[in-house]
Design a protein around this motif. Structure first.
Motif, PDB file in Angstrom:
ATOM      1  N   ARG A   8      -0.713   3.365   2.522  1.00  0.00           N
ATOM      2  CA  ARG A   8      -1.030   4.259   3.731  1.00  0.00           C
ATOM      3  C   ARG A   8      -1.455   3.266   4.753  1.00  0.00           C
ATOM      4  NH1 ARG A   8      -4.728   8.946   1.511  1.00  0.00           N
ATOM      5  NH2 ARG A   8      -2.952  10.307   0.741  1.00  0.00           N
ATOM      6  N   GLU A  50       1.080   3.045   8.409  1.00  0.00           N
ATOM      7  CA  GLU A  50       0.605   3.165   9.597  1.00  0.00           C
ATOM      8  C   GLU A  50       0.898   2.072  10.501  1.00  0.00           C
ATOM      9  OE1 GLU A  50      -3.707   3.908  11.321  1.00  0.00           O
ATOM     10  OE2 GLU A  50      -3.115   5.102   9.710  1.00  0.00           O
ATOM     11  N   GLU A  51       0.625   0.965  10.005  1.00  0.00           N
ATOM     12  CA  GLU A  51       0.876  -0.297  10.786  1.00  0.00           C
ATOM     13  C   GLU A  51       2.208  -0.645  11.235  1.00  0.00           C
ATOM     14  OE1 GLU A  51       0.811  -5.171   9.927  1.00  0.00           O
ATOM     15  OE2 GLU A  51      -0.807  -4.150   8.949  1.00  0.00           O
ATOM     16  N   GLY A  93       4.458   2.073  11.145  1.00  0.00           N
ATOM     17  CA  GLY A  93       5.035   3.003  11.500  1.00  0.00           C
ATOM     18  C   GLY A  93       6.002   3.515  10.653  1.00  0.00           C
ATOM     19  N   ALA A 126       4.731   6.907   4.222  1.00  0.00           N
ATOM     20  CA  ALA A 126       4.172   6.269   3.026  1.00  0.00           C
ATOM     21  C   ALA A 126       5.071   6.128   1.914  1.00  0.00           C
ATOM     22  CB  ALA A 126       2.760   7.017   2.760  1.00  0.00           C
TER      23      ALA A 126
END
Length: 119
Positions: free
Chosen positions: A40, A44-45, A47, A50
């Protein structure tokens, strides 16, 4: 760990991630025992979804480059070059299959060379 995903690349994001991690393991930038970000957090880092990161991690684990230790997370595996090990295993399996089909080594070589040219 520094990863850059090029959204305009014809290479799928999961493959870009996998290759960059493998390159960093081979070069020594990521050493055995290094803890990797969670799926996750990395998604997120970068873009990414998941599932995209999870697919890369699964393939890296299959190659032996990383290992997942349950709730502790994923870590760089303490092995040699995971890609070379996987390639050696594939080559050995290929020879066994070709010989099992009754084909000689010259045919096996020709098939590999044709596959390389076609890739």
């Amino acid at each position: 760990m520094r990863i850059v995903i090029d959204p305009d690349s014809p290479t799928a994001p999961f493959e870009q991630l996998k290759r960059q991690v493998l390159d960093q393991v081979r070069s020594g930038k990521l050493i055995a025992g290094t803890k990797l970000p969670t799926v996750r957090a990395l998604a997120e880092e970068l873009g990414l979804a998941a599932n995209t990161v999870a697919k890369s991690y699964r393939e890296l684990e299959t190659l032996g480059a990383i290992e997942t230790r349950g709730r502790l997370g994923s870590f760089v595996a303490a092995v040699g070059d995971a890609s070379m090990t996987a390639a050696e295993r594939a080559a050995t399996d290929y020879v066994a299959v070709v010989r099992g089909l009754g084909l000689d080594d010259e045919v096996a070589r020709a098939l590999v060379e044709a596959a390389i040219r076609g890739a």
